[in-house]
Motif scaffolding. Structure first.
Motif, PDB file in Angstrom:
ATOM      1  N   PHE A  84       0.846  -1.186   0.000  1.00 48.39           N
ATOM      2  CA  PHE A  84       0.000   0.000   0.000  1.00 48.39           C
ATOM      3  C   PHE A  84       0.885   1.241   0.000  1.00 48.39           C
ATOM      4  O   PHE A  84       1.925   1.276   0.679  1.00 48.39           O
ATOM      5  CB  PHE A  84      -0.893   0.044   1.238  1.00 48.39           C
ATOM      6  N   ALA A  85       0.477   2.251  -0.731  1.00 47.74           N
ATOM      7  CA  ALA A  85       1.082   3.573  -0.666  1.00 47.74           C
ATOM      8  C   ALA A  85       0.249   4.421   0.292  1.00 47.74           C
ATOM      9  O   ALA A  85      -0.874   4.040   0.652  1.00 47.74           O
ATOM     10  CB  ALA A  85       1.104   4.211  -2.054  1.00 47.74           C
ATOM     11  N   PRO A  86       0.749   5.565   0.742  1.00 50.09           N
ATOM     12  CA  PRO A  86      -0.060   6.413   1.623  1.00 50.09           C
ATOM     13  C   PRO A  86      -1.391   6.830   1.005  1.00 50.09           C
ATOM     14  O   PRO A  86      -2.388   6.959   1.705  1.00 50.09           O
ATOM     15  CB  PRO A  86       0.838   7.621   1.877  1.00 50.09           C
ATOM     16  N   PHE A  87      -1.407   7.016  -0.329  1.00 49.61           N
ATOM     17  CA  PHE A  87      -2.648   7.414  -0.986  1.00 49.61           C
ATOM     18  C   PHE A  87      -2.503   7.251  -2.491  1.00 49.61           C
ATOM     19  O   PHE A  87      -1.494   7.639  -3.072  1.00 49.61           O
ATOM     20  CB  PHE A  87      -2.986   8.874  -0.671  1.00 49.61           C
ATOM     21  N   ARG A  88      -3.507   6.644  -3.101  1.00 49.69           N
ATOM     22  CA  ARG A  88      -3.574   6.550  -4.563  1.00 49.69           C
ATOM     23  C   ARG A  88      -4.820   7.284  -5.021  1.00 49.69           C
ATOM     24  O   ARG A  88      -5.947   6.863  -4.760  1.00 49.69           O
ATOM     25  CB  ARG A  88      -3.647   5.095  -5.014  1.00 49.69           C
ATOM     26  N   GLY A  89      -4.617   8.401  -5.694  1.00 49.68           N
ATOM     27  CA  GLY A  89      -5.747   9.181  -6.154  1.00 49.68           C
ATOM     28  C   GLY A  89      -6.556   8.459  -7.207  1.00 49.68           C
ATOM     29  O   GLY A  89      -7.776   8.593  -7.277  1.00 49.68           O
ATOM     30  N   ASP A  90      -5.881   7.671  -8.041  1.00 48.46           N
ATOM     31  CA  ASP A  90      -6.555   6.911  -9.099  1.00 48.46           C
ATOM     32  C   ASP A  90      -6.259   5.439  -8.880  1.00 48.46           C
ATOM     33  O   ASP A  90      -5.290   4.895  -9.422  1.00 48.46           O
ATOM     34  CB  ASP A  90      -6.072   7.368 -10.480  1.00 48.46           C
ATOM     35  N   ALA A  91      -7.087   4.793  -8.096  1.00 47.90           N
ATOM     36  CA  ALA A  91      -6.860   3.379  -7.780  1.00 47.90           C
ATOM     37  C   ALA A  91      -7.125   2.476  -8.970  1.00 47.90           C
ATOM     38  O   ALA A  91      -6.788   1.292  -8.934  1.00 47.90           O
ATOM     39  CB  ALA A  91      -7.742   2.964  -6.603  1.00 47.90           C
ATOM     40  N   GLY A  92      -7.694   3.039 -10.030  1.00 50.41           N
ATOM     41  CA  GLY A  92      -7.957   2.234 -11.213  1.00 50.41           C
ATOM     42  C   GLY A  92      -6.757   2.084 -12.111  1.00 50.41           C
ATOM     43  O   GLY A  92      -6.739   1.230 -13.002  1.00 50.41           O
ATOM     44  N   SER A  93      -5.736   2.897 -11.879  1.00 48.12           N
ATOM     45  CA  SER A  93      -4.510   2.811 -12.671  1.00 48.12           C
ATOM     46  C   SER A  93      -3.461   2.004 -11.922  1.00 48.12           C
ATOM     47  O   SER A  93      -3.409   2.042 -10.685  1.00 48.12           O
ATOM     48  CB  SER A  93      -3.960   4.209 -12.960  1.00 48.12           C
ATOM     49  N   PRO A  94      -2.617   1.259 -12.640  1.00 48.36           N
ATOM     50  CA  PRO A  94      -1.577   0.469 -11.976  1.00 48.36           C
ATOM     51  C   PRO A  94      -0.626   1.351 -11.181  1.00 48.36           C
ATOM     52  O   PRO A  94      -0.383   2.511 -11.537  1.00 48.36           O
ATOM     53  CB  PRO A  94      -0.845  -0.210 -13.146  1.00 48.36           C
ATOM     54  N   CYS A  95      -0.098   0.823 -10.089  1.00 49.82           N
ATOM     55  CA  CYS A  95       0.891   1.564  -9.312  1.00 49.82           C
ATOM     56  C   CYS A  95       2.165   1.717 -10.135  1.00 49.82           C
ATOM     57  O   CYS A  95       2.567   0.807 -10.862  1.00 49.82           O
ATOM     58  CB  CYS A  95       1.209   0.827  -8.014  1.00 49.82           C
ATOM     59  N   ASP A  96       2.799   2.870 -10.017  1.00 45.30           N
ATOM     60  CA  ASP A  96       4.049   3.109 -10.714  1.00 45.30           C
ATOM     61  C   ASP A  96       5.028   3.777  -9.764  1.00 45.30           C
ATOM     62  O   ASP A  96       4.829   3.781  -8.542  1.00 45.30           O
ATOM     63  CB  ASP A  96       3.815   3.962 -11.969  1.00 45.30           C
ATOM     64  N   ALA A  97       6.078   4.353 -10.310  1.00 43.84           N
ATOM     65  CA  ALA A  97       7.124   4.951  -9.479  1.00 43.84           C
ATOM     66  C   ALA A  97       6.604   6.102  -8.628  1.00 43.84           C
ATOM     67  O   ALA A  97       7.222   6.475  -7.621  1.00 43.84           O
ATOM     68  CB  ALA A  97       8.270   5.428 -10.364  1.00 43.84           C
ATOM     69  N   LYS A  98       5.487   6.694  -9.012  1.00 42.63           N
ATOM     70  CA  LYS A  98       4.928   7.795  -8.234  1.00 42.63           C
ATOM     71  C   LYS A  98       4.200   7.305  -6.991  1.00 42.63           C
ATOM     72  O   LYS A  98       3.950   8.087  -6.075  1.00 42.63           O
ATOM     73  CB  LYS A  98       3.968   8.598  -9.114  1.00 42.63           C
TER      74      LYS A  98
END
Length: 407
Positions: A84-98
């Motif tokens: 988990f990251a602290p927050f994903r604004g767009d959870a529909g997109s794959p996680c990346d370096a950001k």
């Protein structure tokens, strides 16, 4: 335990390294749109998963059934890796370096989702990721590959226990998380003896840190962010060197008792400012003492929180209300009448309406979670984004104040 916070608000320090090796302030990003299922109204960029996890865990601890939207939001924040990251604004997109995933957000989410049930797949993937990034000293840093610290290691211990693992049996290089935590304990004969350091400084020196101590006490006892309401022991908290995890936890409890003896609370100081009461860390210390069977020695601190914490919690939001609820519950106090305030109702009001705002059964009738069980993480919440030297990984130090502090 920790994100361990500031007395009144979340401070965010974004730091990057330029090509010349100089530190420069990163440009602030615009505040994201708040999801409907999220608790709190502050920018969730650095603590969305953390505060959501604490809110859900606190609700479950007092028998409140959270809204399905709140649970779904938290579960939906998981990356494909399981982290988990602290927050994903767009959870529909794959996680990346950001999406800078970390052990604290992951560990807190595991504890909340495991307690609520029905999220076995999410919990299993998260635990597998946590195991995969364990350091050779047995502990965990905030980011994968980062130096182990007491707070992050304790949050992961709580996650492992919540998922049905035996934390002491989760090893890397022959070392368990308990080995790492004991290694960070200050010998009884030294200044600050019995306390724990966040992590050694560059010279390998340990400095007492009340935030890290509260987290380590709970972690060494195999518990998590909700602690455990343990029947008080008849023995006084006293420091004794043995190297045994349980004794190290008792040593930490003795340190916390001493640290709060004068003012009935812990203090913290930001650079250039006078010492301030540290409400979050005090709540964590109360929970730690209750979990160590020393709850009777935290009564004054709990009373201070009842009298003085209302404005802090109102400003700090859902994680603060959750910390107070968990501390009160561990002390067998009533969080619905805490200094004249209903902490449960106040927490519920910061997010989507719970499916069941009142417990279906009395807390005393609920099964014990002692075998399932961490901002603080109590609380000096100083948040930073750094590039980790040697491993080249940027990480968010959320709530874990690395500044060495003495009471």
């Amino acid at each position: 335990m920790n994100v361990r916070r500031s007395a009144t608000a979340l401070a965010v320090i974004a730091v990057t390294l330029t090509g010349g090796g100089q530190a420069s302030a990163a440009s602030p990003s615009p505040s994201p749109t708040l999801p409907a299922g999220l608790y709190g109204t502050a920018d969730p960029t650095y603590d969305g998963v953390w505060r959501q996890s604490l809110a859900l865990l606190a609700q479950d601890t007092v028998g409140v059934k959270p809204a399905a939207a709140a649970v779904d939001w938290l579960a939906g924040q998981q990356c494909a890796s399981g982290a988990f990251a602290p927050f994903r604004g767009d959870a529909g997109s794959p996680c990346d370096a950001k999406n800078l995933v970390d052990t604290n957000s992951t560990g807190a989410a595991v504890q909340a989702l495991a307690a609520l049930g029905g999220q076995d797949a999410v919990v299993g993937k998260a635990v597998a990721w946590l195991k995969s990034v364990q350091n050779k000293d047995g502990g965990w840093g905030y980011a994968a590959g980062g130096a182990s610290d007491a707070n992050s290691t304790s949050v992961v211990v709580g996650a492992l226990a919540a998922a049905g693992e035996k934390p002491g049996a989760v090893t890397k290089g022959g070392k368990s998380p308990y080995d790492l935590l004991v290694k960070l304990a200050l010998p009884c004969g030294e200044s600050g003896g019995g306390a724990f350091a966040y992590q050694p400084d560059k010279k390998g020196t340990l400095a007492a840190n009340a935030d890290a101590t509260a987290a380590a006490v709970v972690g060494l006892l195999g518990k998590g962010l909700s602690g455990a309401a343990v029947k008080p022991t008849d023995t006084s908290a006293a420091c004794s060197d043995s190297g045994e995890p349980g004794q190290a936890a008792r040593n930490g409890a003795a340190y916390l008792v001493q640290a709060m003896a004068k003012d009935k609370h812990l203090t913290s100081a930001l650079a250039g400012a006078e010492d301030q009461p540290d409400y979050g860390n005090t709540a964590d210390a109360v929970l730690a003492l209750a979990t160590a069977g020393q709850g009777q020695r935290a009564a004054d601190a709990l009373g201070w929180l009842e009298t003085d914490s209302a404005q802090w919690a109102k400003q700090a939001g859902p994680a603060a209300y959750a910390q107070l609820i968990l501390a009160a519950h561990a002390q067998s106090a009533d969080p619905r009448d805490f200094g004249g305030q209903d902490l449960v109702a106040l927490l519920n009001a910061t997010g989507p309406a719970p499916a069941s705002p009142s417990p279906a059964v009395k807390d005393s009738d609920k099964p014990s979670k002692d075998d399932d069980s961490d901002s603080s993480f109590g609380t000096l919440w100083t948040v930073g984004v750094f590039l980790v030297a040697g491993v080249g990984i940027g990480f968010l130090l959320s709530g874990r104040n690395k500044r060495k502090q003495q009471p």
